[in-house]
Design a protein around this motif. Structure first.
Motif, PDB file in Angstrom:
ATOM      1  N   HIS A  39      35.453  40.521  34.614  1.00 35.11           N
ATOM      2  CA  HIS A  39      34.561  40.057  35.666  1.00 35.11           C
ATOM      3  C   HIS A  39      34.293  41.228  36.588  1.00 35.11           C
ATOM      4  CE1 HIS A  39      33.644  35.882  34.401  1.00 35.11           C
ATOM      5  NE2 HIS A  39      35.224  35.475  34.643  1.00 35.11           N
ATOM      6  N   GLY A  40      35.199  42.210  36.356  1.00 35.01           N
ATOM      7  CA  GLY A  40      35.279  43.380  37.219  1.00 35.01           C
ATOM      8  C   GLY A  40      35.840  43.229  38.754  1.00 35.01           C
ATOM      9  N   GLU A  41      35.796  44.154  39.688  1.00 34.51           N
ATOM     10  CA  GLU A  41      36.568  43.937  40.663  1.00 34.51           C
ATOM     11  C   GLU A  41      36.112  42.981  41.710  1.00 34.51           C
ATOM     12  OE1 GLU A  41      39.264  46.063  41.615  1.00 34.51           O
ATOM     13  OE2 GLU A  41      39.257  46.840  39.445  1.00 34.51           O
ATOM     14  N   PRO A  42      36.930  42.473  42.570  1.00 30.87           N
ATOM     15  CA  PRO A  42      36.137  41.477  43.431  1.00 30.87           C
ATOM     16  C   PRO A  42      35.412  41.985  44.554  1.00 30.87           C
ATOM     17  CG  PRO A  42      38.673  41.800  43.744  1.00 30.87           C
ATOM     18  CD  PRO A  42      38.280  42.754  42.500  1.00 30.87           C
ATOM     19  N   LEU A  43      34.654  41.030  44.912  1.00 29.38           N
ATOM     20  CA  LEU A  43      33.563  41.675  45.962  1.00 29.38           C
ATOM     21  C   LEU A  43      34.501  41.983  47.354  1.00 29.38           C
ATOM     22  CD1 LEU A  43      30.899  39.097  45.563  1.00 29.38           C
ATOM     23  CD2 LEU A  43      30.919  41.514  44.909  1.00 29.38           C
ATOM     24  N   PRO A  44      33.951  43.022  48.085  1.00 33.17           N
ATOM     25  CA  PRO A  44      34.682  43.365  49.356  1.00 33.17           C
ATOM     26  C   PRO A  44      34.476  42.238  50.392  1.00 33.17           C
ATOM     27  CG  PRO A  44      32.780  44.629  49.149  1.00 33.17           C
ATOM     28  CD  PRO A  44      32.989  43.910  47.961  1.00 33.17           C
TER      29      PRO A  44
ATOM     30  N   ASP B 283      40.335  27.668  53.044  1.00 37.88           N
ATOM     31  CA  ASP B 283      41.757  27.785  53.375  1.00 37.88           C
ATOM     32  C   ASP B 283      42.710  27.217  52.228  1.00 37.88           C
ATOM     33  OD1 ASP B 283      43.808  28.870  54.796  1.00 37.88           O
ATOM     34  OD2 ASP B 283      44.311  26.897  55.405  1.00 37.88           O
ATOM     35  N   GLY B 284      43.427  27.969  51.671  1.00 32.80           N
ATOM     36  CA  GLY B 284      44.407  27.836  50.554  1.00 32.80           C
ATOM     37  C   GLY B 284      43.911  27.746  49.231  1.00 32.80           C
ATOM     38  N   ARG B 285      42.648  27.877  49.026  1.00 34.37           N
ATOM     39  CA  ARG B 285      41.851  28.030  47.820  1.00 34.37           C
ATOM     40  C   ARG B 285      42.644  29.393  47.135  1.00 34.37           C
ATOM     41  NH1 ARG B 285      35.698  27.106  46.533  1.00 34.37           N
ATOM     42  NH2 ARG B 285      36.286  25.201  47.272  1.00 34.37           N
ATOM     43  N   VAL B 286      42.908  29.184  45.526  1.00 34.52           N
ATOM     44  CA  VAL B 286      43.284  30.399  44.990  1.00 34.52           C
ATOM     45  C   VAL B 286      42.366  30.688  43.646  1.00 34.52           C
ATOM     46  CG1 VAL B 286      45.134  31.346  43.355  1.00 34.52           C
ATOM     47  CG2 VAL B 286      45.618  29.974  45.430  1.00 34.52           C
ATOM     48  N   GLU B 287      41.857  31.802  43.683  1.00 34.55           N
ATOM     49  CA  GLU B 287      40.816  32.159  42.328  1.00 34.55           C
ATOM     50  C   GLU B 287      41.584  33.350  41.283  1.00 34.55           C
ATOM     51  OE1 GLU B 287      36.876  34.562  42.120  1.00 34.55           O
ATOM     52  OE2 GLU B 287      36.831  32.953  43.597  1.00 34.55           O
ATOM     53  N   ILE B 288      41.471  32.751  40.192  1.00 38.54           N
ATOM     54  CA  ILE B 288      42.269  33.613  39.338  1.00 38.54           C
ATOM     55  C   ILE B 288      40.870  34.338  38.334  1.00 38.54           C
ATOM     56  CG2 ILE B 288      43.318  33.749  37.079  1.00 38.54           C
ATOM     57  CD1 ILE B 288      45.130  32.461  38.805  1.00 38.54           C
ATOM     58  N   ARG B 289      40.752  35.738  38.599  1.00 38.41           N
ATOM     59  CA  ARG B 289      39.640  36.377  38.159  1.00 38.41           C
ATOM     60  C   ARG B 289      40.159  37.112  36.882  1.00 38.41           C
ATOM     61  NH1 ARG B 289      35.030  37.900  40.980  1.00 38.41           N
ATOM     62  NH2 ARG B 289      35.093  39.765  39.562  1.00 38.41           N
ATOM     63  N   GLU B 290      39.510  37.104  35.840  1.00 36.55           N
ATOM     64  CA  GLU B 290      39.686  37.737  34.428  1.00 36.55           C
ATOM     65  C   GLU B 290      39.132  39.089  34.718  1.00 36.55           C
ATOM     66  OE1 GLU B 290      38.621  35.708  31.047  1.00 36.55           O
ATOM     67  OE2 GLU B 290      38.897  33.705  32.031  1.00 36.55           O
ATOM     68  N   ALA B 291      39.678  40.135  34.037  1.00 36.32           N
ATOM     69  CA  ALA B 291      39.585  41.503  34.127  1.00 36.32           C
ATOM     70  C   ALA B 291      38.162  41.761  33.888  1.00 36.32           C
ATOM     71  CB  ALA B 291      40.352  42.373  33.471  1.00 36.32           C
TER      72      ALA B 291
ATOM     73  N   MET C  78      44.555  37.617  40.919  1.00 31.13           N
ATOM     74  CA  MET C  78      44.624  36.478  41.786  1.00 31.13           C
ATOM     75  C   MET C  78      44.237  36.804  43.068  1.00 31.13           C
ATOM     76  SD  MET C  78      47.585  33.579  42.195  1.00 31.13           S
ATOM     77  CE  MET C  78      48.886  34.662  42.579  1.00 31.13           C
ATOM     78  N   LEU C  79      43.316  35.687  43.729  1.00 32.43           N
ATOM     79  CA  LEU C  79      42.930  35.892  45.057  1.00 32.43           C
ATOM     80  C   LEU C  79      43.216  34.814  45.915  1.00 32.43           C
ATOM     81  CD1 LEU C  79      39.359  37.243  44.056  1.00 32.43           C
ATOM     82  CD2 LEU C  79      41.338  38.591  44.962  1.00 32.43           C
ATOM     83  N   LEU C  80      43.722  34.916  46.932  1.00 30.22           N
ATOM     84  CA  LEU C  80      44.133  33.744  47.828  1.00 30.22           C
ATOM     85  C   LEU C  80      42.908  33.620  49.216  1.00 30.22           C
ATOM     86  CD1 LEU C  80      45.829  31.630  48.796  1.00 30.22           C
ATOM     87  CD2 LEU C  80      47.133  33.124  50.087  1.00 30.22           C
ATOM     88  N   PHE C  81      42.374  32.669  49.475  1.00 30.76           N
ATOM     89  CA  PHE C  81      41.630  32.778  50.673  1.00 30.76           C
ATOM     90  C   PHE C  81      42.251  31.974  51.867  1.00 30.76           C
ATOM     91  CE2 PHE C  81      38.649  32.763  47.087  1.00 30.76           C
ATOM     92  CZ  PHE C  81      37.463  33.246  47.682  1.00 30.76           C
ATOM     93  N   VAL C  82      42.387  32.687  53.028  1.00 25.86           N
ATOM     94  CA  VAL C  82      42.993  32.230  54.210  1.00 25.86           C
ATOM     95  C   VAL C  82      42.132  31.851  55.184  1.00 25.86           C
ATOM     96  CG1 VAL C  82      44.816  33.030  56.093  1.00 25.86           C
ATOM     97  CG2 VAL C  82      44.977  33.620  53.571  1.00 25.86           C
ATOM     98  N   GLY C  83      42.106  30.723  55.860  1.00 36.80           N
ATOM     99  CA  GLY C  83      41.314  30.422  57.128  1.00 36.80           C
ATOM    100  C   GLY C  83      40.070  29.757  56.635  1.00 36.80           C
ATOM    101  N   GLY C  84      39.454  29.005  57.602  1.00 41.51           N
ATOM    102  CA  GLY C  84      38.030  28.253  57.343  1.00 41.51           C
ATOM    103  C   GLY C  84      38.236  27.354  56.197  1.00 41.51           C
ATOM    104  N   PRO C  85      37.016  26.863  55.840  1.00 36.95           N
ATOM    105  CA  PRO C  85      36.898  25.840  54.685  1.00 36.95           C
ATOM    106  C   PRO C  85      37.602  25.897  53.562  1.00 36.95           C
ATOM    107  CG  PRO C  85      34.807  26.760  55.137  1.00 36.95           C
ATOM    108  CD  PRO C  85      35.734  27.397  56.098  1.00 36.95           C
TER     109      PRO C  85
ATOM    110  N   GLY D  90      45.594  43.518  41.123  1.00 35.68           N
ATOM    111  CA  GLY D  90      45.335  42.377  40.756  1.00 35.68           C
ATOM    112  C   GLY D  90      45.573  41.459  41.685  1.00 35.68           C
ATOM    113  N   LEU D  91      46.014  41.494  42.962  1.00 35.51           N
ATOM    114  CA  LEU D  91      46.292  40.615  43.906  1.00 35.51           C
ATOM    115  C   LEU D  91      45.664  40.928  45.444  1.00 35.51           C
ATOM    116  CD1 LEU D  91      48.031  37.991  44.357  1.00 35.51           C
ATOM    117  CD2 LEU D  91      49.851  39.544  45.244  1.00 35.51           C
ATOM    118  N   GLY D  92      44.971  39.906  45.804  1.00 39.44           N
ATOM    119  CA  GLY D  92      44.253  40.405  47.133  1.00 39.44           C
ATOM    120  C   GLY D  92      44.327  39.024  47.914  1.00 39.44           C
ATOM    121  N   VAL D  93      43.873  39.362  49.183  1.00 44.93           N
ATOM    122  CA  VAL D  93      43.596  38.138  49.896  1.00 44.93           C
ATOM    123  C   VAL D  93      42.286  38.136  50.608  1.00 44.93           C
ATOM    124  CG1 VAL D  93      44.585  36.833  52.265  1.00 44.93           C
ATOM    125  CG2 VAL D  93      46.097  37.721  50.535  1.00 44.93           C
ATOM    126  N   TYR D  94      41.458  37.171  50.716  1.00 45.12           N
ATOM    127  CA  TYR D  94      40.317  36.986  51.419  1.00 45.12           C
ATOM    128  C   TYR D  94      40.577  36.110  52.756  1.00 45.12           C
ATOM    129  CZ  TYR D  94      37.098  38.408  47.824  1.00 45.12           C
ATOM    130  OH  TYR D  94      36.301  39.140  46.917  1.00 45.12           O
TER     131      TYR D  94
END
Length: 71
Positions: free
Chosen positions: A20-25, A10-18, A1-8, A50-54
């Motif tokens: 799809h590989g690793e999330p982009l930096p 903000d608050g969006r949550v993305e669930i990535r299935e394995a 699961m990835l959470l976006f913080v700030g900007g347009p 499996g958990l990160g914040v953008y």
């Protein structure tokens, strides 16, 4: 699961299935509308497996033109 913080995003949550590989930096979000395009960049901060914040990257500062020097 990835959470976006700030900007347009903000608050969006993305669930990535394995599959799809690793999330982009870095994720770039471009907003097109009637005026100039607006670009926001988000940098990944991995927290646990499996958990990160953008986090919104601060805007780049353009060097100010020195008005005291004649052309």
């Amino acid at each position: 699961m990835l959470l976006f913080v700030g900007g347009p995003l903000d608050g969006r949550v993305e669930i990535r299935e394995a599959r799809h590989g690793e999330p982009l930096p870095t994720v770039t979000h471009v907003h097109l509308h009637g005026g100039p395009k607006v670009v926001h960049r988000y940098d990944l901060e991995p927290l646990t497996e499996g958990l990160g914040v953008y986090n919104l990257r601060p805007p780049a500062r353009k060097p100010a033109r020195d008005e005291s020097v004649a052309d």
